[in-house]
Scaffold this motif. Structure first.
Motif, PDB file in Angstrom:
ATOM      1  N   ALA A   1       0.765  -1.133  -0.130  1.00 30.89           N
ATOM      2  CA  ALA A   1       0.054   0.066  -0.066  1.00 30.89           C
ATOM      3  C   ALA A   1       0.807   1.264   0.126  1.00 30.89           C
ATOM      4  O   ALA A   1       0.535   2.436  -0.620  1.00 30.89           O
ATOM      5  CB  ALA A   1      -0.991  -0.067   1.379  1.00 30.89           C
TER       6      ALA A   1
ATOM      7  N   SER B   1      -7.356   5.756  -7.374  1.00 31.47           N
ATOM      8  CA  SER B   1      -7.843   4.971  -6.272  1.00 31.47           C
ATOM      9  C   SER B   1      -6.992   3.742  -6.156  1.00 31.47           C
ATOM     10  O   SER B   1      -6.396   3.205  -7.116  1.00 31.47           O
ATOM     11  CB  SER B   1      -9.293   4.375  -6.689  1.00 31.47           C
TER      12      SER B   1
ATOM     13  N   SER C   1      -3.877   3.783  -4.854  1.00 34.07           N
ATOM     14  CA  SER C   1      -2.548   4.368  -4.775  1.00 34.07           C
ATOM     15  C   SER C   1      -1.821   4.316  -3.286  1.00 34.07           C
ATOM     16  O   SER C   1      -0.658   4.526  -3.260  1.00 34.07           O
ATOM     17  CB  SER C   1      -2.465   5.731  -5.414  1.00 34.07           C
ATOM     18  N   GLY C   2      -2.679   4.470  -2.180  1.00 29.59           N
ATOM     19  CA  GLY C   2      -2.165   4.537  -1.009  1.00 29.59           C
ATOM     20  C   GLY C   2      -2.564   5.860  -0.341  1.00 29.59           C
ATOM     21  O   GLY C   2      -1.933   5.776   0.734  1.00 29.59           O
ATOM     22  N   LYS C   3      -3.483   6.723  -0.881  1.00 32.55           N
ATOM     23  CA  LYS C   3      -3.665   7.719  -0.056  1.00 32.55           C
ATOM     24  C   LYS C   3      -4.207   7.682   1.565  1.00 32.55           C
ATOM     25  O   LYS C   3      -3.850   8.221   2.252  1.00 32.55           O
ATOM     26  CB  LYS C   3      -4.790   8.780  -0.967  1.00 32.55           C
TER      27      LYS C   3
HETATM   28  P1  ADP Z   1      -6.482   4.928  -1.606  1.00 26.78           P
HETATM   29  O1  ADP Z   1      -6.996   5.700  -0.563  1.00 26.78           O
HETATM   30  O2  ADP Z   1      -5.393   5.857  -2.430  1.00 26.78           O
HETATM   31  O3  ADP Z   1      -7.720   4.570  -2.621  1.00 26.78           O
HETATM   32  P2  ADP Z   1      -5.640   2.945   0.036  1.00 26.78           P
HETATM   33  O4  ADP Z   1      -4.661   3.322   0.810  1.00 26.78           O
HETATM   34  O5  ADP Z   1      -6.915   2.591   0.634  1.00 26.78           O
HETATM   35  O6  ADP Z   1      -5.692   3.499  -1.272  1.00 26.78           O
HETATM   36  O7  ADP Z   1      -5.162   1.382  -0.578  1.00 26.78           O
HETATM   37  C1  ADP Z   1      -3.992   1.243  -1.007  1.00 26.78           C
HETATM   38  C2  ADP Z   1      -3.782  -0.310  -1.331  1.00 26.78           C
HETATM   39  O8  ADP Z   1      -3.809  -1.200   0.018  1.00 26.78           O
HETATM   40  C3  ADP Z   1      -4.827  -1.002  -2.164  1.00 26.78           C
HETATM   41  O9  ADP Z   1      -4.402  -2.059  -2.936  1.00 26.78           O
HETATM   42  C4  ADP Z   1      -5.719  -1.794  -0.959  1.00 26.78           C
HETATM   43  O10 ADP Z   1      -6.574  -2.430  -1.413  1.00 26.78           O
HETATM   44  C5  ADP Z   1      -4.923  -2.098   0.127  1.00 26.78           C
HETATM   45  N1  ADP Z   1      -5.374  -1.853   1.306  1.00 26.78           N
HETATM   46  C6  ADP Z   1      -5.564  -0.781   1.884  1.00 26.78           C
HETATM   47  N2  ADP Z   1      -6.154  -0.991   3.162  1.00 26.78           N
HETATM   48  C7  ADP Z   1      -6.042  -2.322   3.445  1.00 26.78           C
HETATM   49  C8  ADP Z   1      -6.518  -3.240   4.328  1.00 26.78           C
HETATM   50  N3  ADP Z   1      -6.909  -2.717   5.626  1.00 26.78           N
HETATM   51  N4  ADP Z   1      -6.512  -4.505   4.365  1.00 26.78           N
HETATM   52  C9  ADP Z   1      -6.101  -4.987   2.960  1.00 26.78           C
HETATM   53  N5  ADP Z   1      -5.745  -4.068   1.926  1.00 26.78           N
HETATM   54  C10 ADP Z   1      -5.765  -3.010   2.267  1.00 26.78           C
END
Ligand code: ADP
Ligand code: MG
Length: 228
Positions: free
Chosen positions: A22, A42, A44-46
């Motif tokens: 992430a 979406s 990307s890790g925000k």
């Molecule tokens: P954004 O907010 O930019 O959409 P995220 O930070 O939510 O991105 O997620 C980044 C990556 O990490 C994605 O591939 C997402 O599926 C994964 N991810 C985020 N949170 C979790 C979690 N709690 N469990 C499993 N995978 C996660």
């Protein structure tokens, strides 16, 4: 790279969920009173970045320092206390407590900080009026529109005079007119109060309200100017 005068600094953050990275070496900083927009596709890790910055998620590697102190050196209780005293949060769907009236929701962070009910609700109402939702004070969150609910959530984030507000797509569930007004009020109020804002958003228009824009791509932060 630790920019002088920064309030919150993240260096080389890594966070992996299963086999999904992430965050993959993300570095970030914000100054007191600065409004930084965090953009990017979406997934990307925000949100993960925002959660690490706020001490909600612990990174696998890398450091987050607030006021010169590493979050990882604090106990869970100290981090919770810091979140209550110094941080405010606005999420996409407001996350108001449905059983409380709007003014009670806005007063809640102050009440948790030990402020008496009367004074907390007076301060809460002042913020609600600034956010143009004073007339919703006695209603429950289920009885106001999405746009009004987000204004109430912004008022709640600001009411306890935080040093940093973390907002994760605060207008993502609103139509563009409401979204823009909420964004305007959030950034105006933060500027007046001297609050730093980390604002995750999809909307390129937000650049108009921020001091600086960064783009998160594949778990790393890029200066928006160079990210095209
Ligand atoms: P954004 O907010 O930019 O959409 P995220 O930070 O939510 O991105 O997620 C980044 C990556 O990490 C994605 O591939 C997402 O599926 C994964 N991810 C985020 N949170 C979790 C979690 N709690 N469990 C499993 N995978 C996660
Ligand atoms: Mg997200």
């Amino acid at each position: 790279m630790t920019p002088a005068g920064s309030l919150l600094v993240a260096q080389n953050l890594r966070k992996t969920y299963g086999s999904t990275p992430a965050l993959d070496g993300a570095s970030f900083s914000v100054h007191p009173g600065e409004i930084v927009a965090v953009m990017g596709p979406s997934g990307s890790g925000k949100s993960t970045l925002l959660h690490c910055l706020a001490g909600i998620v612990t990174p696998d590697a890398g450091t987050v320092s607030y006021g010169g102190r590493e979050l990882s050196s604090m106990s869970d209780a100290e981090r919770s206390a810091l979140r209550r005293s110094d941080f405010g949060f606005v999420f996409q769907f407001g996350q108001l407590v449905p059983e409380l009236t709007c003014v009670e929701n806005v007063a809640l962070p102050l009440r948790l900080d030990g402020v008496r009910r009367k004074e907390a609700e007076r301060t809460a109402l002042e913020w609600m009026e600034r956010l143009e939702v004073g007339s919703s004070a006695g209603r429950r969150p289920g009885e106001v529109s999405g746009g009004q609910g987000q204004r109430v959530a912004v008022a709640r984030a600001l009411a306890a005079s935080p040093k940093v507000i973390f907002a994760d797509e605060p207008t993502g569930a609103l139509d563009s007119l409401n979204g823009e007004r909420v964004m305007e009020l959030l950034t105006e109020s933060a500027r007046t109060a001297g609050t730093a804002v980390v604002l995750v958003t999809h909307e390129a228009r937000v650049a108009a309200y921020s001091d600086r824009d960064i783009v998160v791509r594949d778990g790393r932060c890029l200066d928006a100017e160079y990210a095209v």
